[in-house]
Motif scaffolding. Structure first.
Motif, PDB file in Angstrom:
ATOM      1  N   TYR A 419      42.299 -53.390  -6.227  1.00 53.57           N
ATOM      2  CA  TYR A 419      43.568 -52.978  -6.830  1.00 53.57           C
ATOM      3  C   TYR A 419      44.638 -52.862  -5.751  1.00 53.57           C
ATOM      4  O   TYR A 419      44.506 -52.111  -4.788  1.00 53.57           O
ATOM      5  CB  TYR A 419      43.411 -51.624  -7.535  1.00 53.57           C
ATOM      6  N   ASP A 421      48.240 -51.598  -4.704  1.00 51.39           N
ATOM      7  CA  ASP A 421      49.167 -50.573  -5.164  1.00 51.39           C
ATOM      8  C   ASP A 421      50.556 -51.143  -5.428  1.00 51.39           C
ATOM      9  O   ASP A 421      51.320 -50.580  -6.201  1.00 51.39           O
ATOM     10  CB  ASP A 421      49.255 -49.445  -4.132  1.00 51.39           C
ATOM     11  N   SER A 443      46.894 -55.313 -10.329  1.00 56.38           N
ATOM     12  CA  SER A 443      47.929 -54.354  -9.956  1.00 56.38           C
ATOM     13  C   SER A 443      48.819 -54.086 -11.154  1.00 56.38           C
ATOM     14  O   SER A 443      48.986 -54.954 -12.025  1.00 56.38           O
ATOM     15  CB  SER A 443      48.772 -54.899  -8.788  1.00 56.38           C
ATOM     16  N   ASN A 463      40.884 -49.702  -3.479  1.00 53.01           N
ATOM     17  CA  ASN A 463      42.328 -49.485  -3.604  1.00 53.01           C
ATOM     18  C   ASN A 463      43.013 -49.800  -2.273  1.00 53.01           C
ATOM     19  O   ASN A 463      42.662 -49.238  -1.234  1.00 53.01           O
ATOM     20  CB  ASN A 463      42.611 -48.033  -4.010  1.00 53.01           C
ATOM     21  N   SER A 466      47.651 -47.663  -1.285  1.00 51.01           N
ATOM     22  CA  SER A 466      48.020 -46.348  -1.803  1.00 51.01           C
ATOM     23  C   SER A 466      48.122 -45.340  -0.668  1.00 51.01           C
ATOM     24  O   SER A 466      47.337 -45.345   0.278  1.00 51.01           O
ATOM     25  CB  SER A 466      46.987 -45.862  -2.820  1.00 51.01           C
ATOM     26  N   LEU A 472      43.706 -40.567  -6.630  1.00 49.15           N
ATOM     27  CA  LEU A 472      42.440 -41.299  -6.685  1.00 49.15           C
ATOM     28  C   LEU A 472      41.268 -40.352  -6.893  1.00 49.15           C
ATOM     29  O   LEU A 472      40.333 -40.655  -7.635  1.00 49.15           O
ATOM     30  CB  LEU A 472      42.246 -42.104  -5.397  1.00 49.15           C
TER      31      LEU A 472
END
Length: 519
Positions: A419, A421, A443, A463, A466, A472
């Motif tokens: 993912y 951010d 995303s 992630n 971030s 999270l």
């Protein structure tokens, strides 16, 4: 006589005359393009270039943060000459070539001499913002071509009374809107200038309205795309305004940044061009349009470079003004002096505009000269200015993500998503990831939101990007740091931990709407 009576042959001859320019103009345009290609592979891929390449993998009639043309061009590159830095930056270099030629051609159409054409080409070539734009694969450099072409067509219509050219104007206007929405403000300024001058007689022409309809038809699919999705571009712009990301300048500060945009010495030609256009009854509409557009951008607190595509128009007029004044004995050397000093200023600041120096020499140059470009976004500065910092760290970041991802078992990989951010890191994963066997990133940022969760459901997440580990921890059964990104030349906000979220506490496909982030 027989040939001149044949409309087809006459049209061909007119086209040849239209394309003809002094050898010096071609030489100036070629020199700029050659310089741009020489530095094309320096430093690396720019953040937005990676994003546009990702858009090219999802060709559509629109994106959250721009119209569709840049995505289509990225798709075309990927399926033809490739996506190397040389390939990616070839089109911008060609656009710079065409912009220089169009500016010179516009000077001739305004009644300028051969010297005016050469001067106009030179002023366009040494416009600092033009060099910056022409080094990167973005929408901005193509605006320089399109807006200058629109101005040239308007002057051509005035000079030839060829109403059919309104069809070409409408077609180019439509394509320009598909490139960047900012041209709508320029078209509004042109409309106001037309309405306030003798050019308003064009409203009586059926070809004018046909051209207007053609522009509307070309842009209609993009409008429908935006309308069907709740106008995401407008939502994005509103969020940016609320967030205060862009630097808002007072009128005098805005003008000072225009000196950097157009070249401090060339600003004399800009002022002369505006005055010349306002005094020239036949072309007054262009002068009025530029003034209105300038005031509009200043009032809206727009980024300083938003005016860039309108400058070739007034630079061409300024070249005509200066070369016409040089007929007076005391002023005969003025155009040459202005052109030479403009070139010297451009050469002096060139390392700030495009990467002609390696990083160490660039930093030494900045320390010695103390020169830097004005900021247009509120960003904490690092070792390099933002325009250069955004070209560093992407491959290294992806390598660190891959180093952890490839420690997972095949079973874990099947239900582990990466993912991003924000679009920069997601696009970097998409571009550099395949060499490591990484899956495409997901995303919620910008157009990535529309590209969805790729069918993931109950998953683990790597992630990337971030700075908020508390969120999270609330969303995952367990969170741990598995890497750190800290390239010394990247932007400070590109320094972050890479988190491994195990047991995401939601079905990401069903809850995808919560990931939307347009800012």
């Amino acid at each position: 006589m027989a040939n001149s009576a044949n409309p087809v042959i006459s049209a061909i001859q007119n086209d040849k005359a239209f394309l003809k320019s002094p050898p010096a103009v071609w030489l100036i345009a070629a020199a700029l393009s050659t310089l741009l290609m020489a530095v094309a592979p320096r430093y690396g891929y720019f953040r937005d270039e990676l994003y546009y390449l990702a858009c090219g993998e999802h060709p559509a009639w629109g994106y959250v943060d721009q119209p569709p043309l840049i995505g289509w061009l990225a798709w075309l590159l990927r399926h033809t000459i490739g996506t190397s830095l040389y390939a990616l930056r070839l089109l911008p270099a060609l656009a710079a070539f065409v912009t220089v030629w169009l500016t010179a051609r516009l000077a001739r159409e305004l009644g300028g001499s051969t010297h005016a054409e050469i001067m106009a080409a030179l002023l366009a070539a040494v416009m600092p913002v033009g060099a910056i734009m022409a080094h990167l694969f973005t929408m901005n450099v193509f605006d320089l071509v399109f807006w200058t072409a629109l101005a040239l067509l308007l002057v051509r219509i005035e000079n030839t009374s060829s109403q059919r050219l309104w069809l070409a104007f409408g077609a180019i206007a439509g394509v320009t809107i598909l490139n960047k929405y900012g041209v709508l403000f320029f078209l509004f300024a042109l409309f106001a200038g037309t309405l306030m001058t003798g050019w308003r007689r064009c409203f009586k022409s059926s070809h004018f309205w046909t051209g207007t309809l053609l522009a509307a038809l070309i842009t209609l699919p993009n409008f429908l795309w935006q309308q069907q999705r709740g106008f995401p571009f407008l939502q994005l712009m509103l969020n940016i305004r609320r967030g205060g990301r862009d630097v808002a300048l007072p009128p005098f500060g805005f003008f000072l940044q225009q000196l950097q945009v157009v070249n401090p010495v060339s600003m004399l030609a800009v002022v002369a061009g505006i005055i010349w256009l306002l005094r020239a009854r036949r072309y007054r509409a262009l002068g009025v349009a530029f003034v209105i557009f300038y005031l509009l951008m200043m009032a809206m607190k727009a980024k300083s470079y938003y005016l860039a595509p309108a400058y070739p128009m007034v630079l061409a007029a300024g070249a005509v003004a200066f070369t016409s004044w040089s007929g007076k004995r005391r002023l005969r050397r003025l155009p040459a002096v202005l052109a030479i000093v403009s070139v010297l200023v451009f050469v002096f600041i060139l390392p700030i505009l495009i990467p002609v120096l390696n990083v160490r020499h660039f930093q030494q140059y900045v320390t010695a000269t103390g020169f830097k470009l004005g900021e247009f976004e509120h960003q904490r500065q690092g070792a390099l200015p933002q325009i250069y910092a955004d070209m560093f760290g992407w491959p290294e970041m992806v390598g660190k993500v891959a180093a952890f991802y490839n420690t997972l078992s095949p079973e874990q990989k099947q239900h582990t998503a990466i993912y991003g951010d924000y679009y920069g890191v997601a696009a970097a994963i998409d571009f550099f990831g395949p060499q490591y066997g990484l899956p495409k990133a997901i995303s919620g940022h910008q157009s990535y939101f529309f590209w969805g969760a790729h069918g993931y459901h109950n998953i683990d997440v790597i992630n990337v990007g971030s700075h908020d580990d508390l969120t999270l921890q609330r969303e995952c059964n367990s969170v741990r740091v598995v890497g750190h990104v800290d390239h010394p030349l990247a932007r400070p906000d590109e320094h972050f931990d890479i988190y491994y979220c195990q047991g995401l506490r939601m079905d990401i496909t069903q809850q995808w709407s919560k990931t939307k982030k347009w800012e």
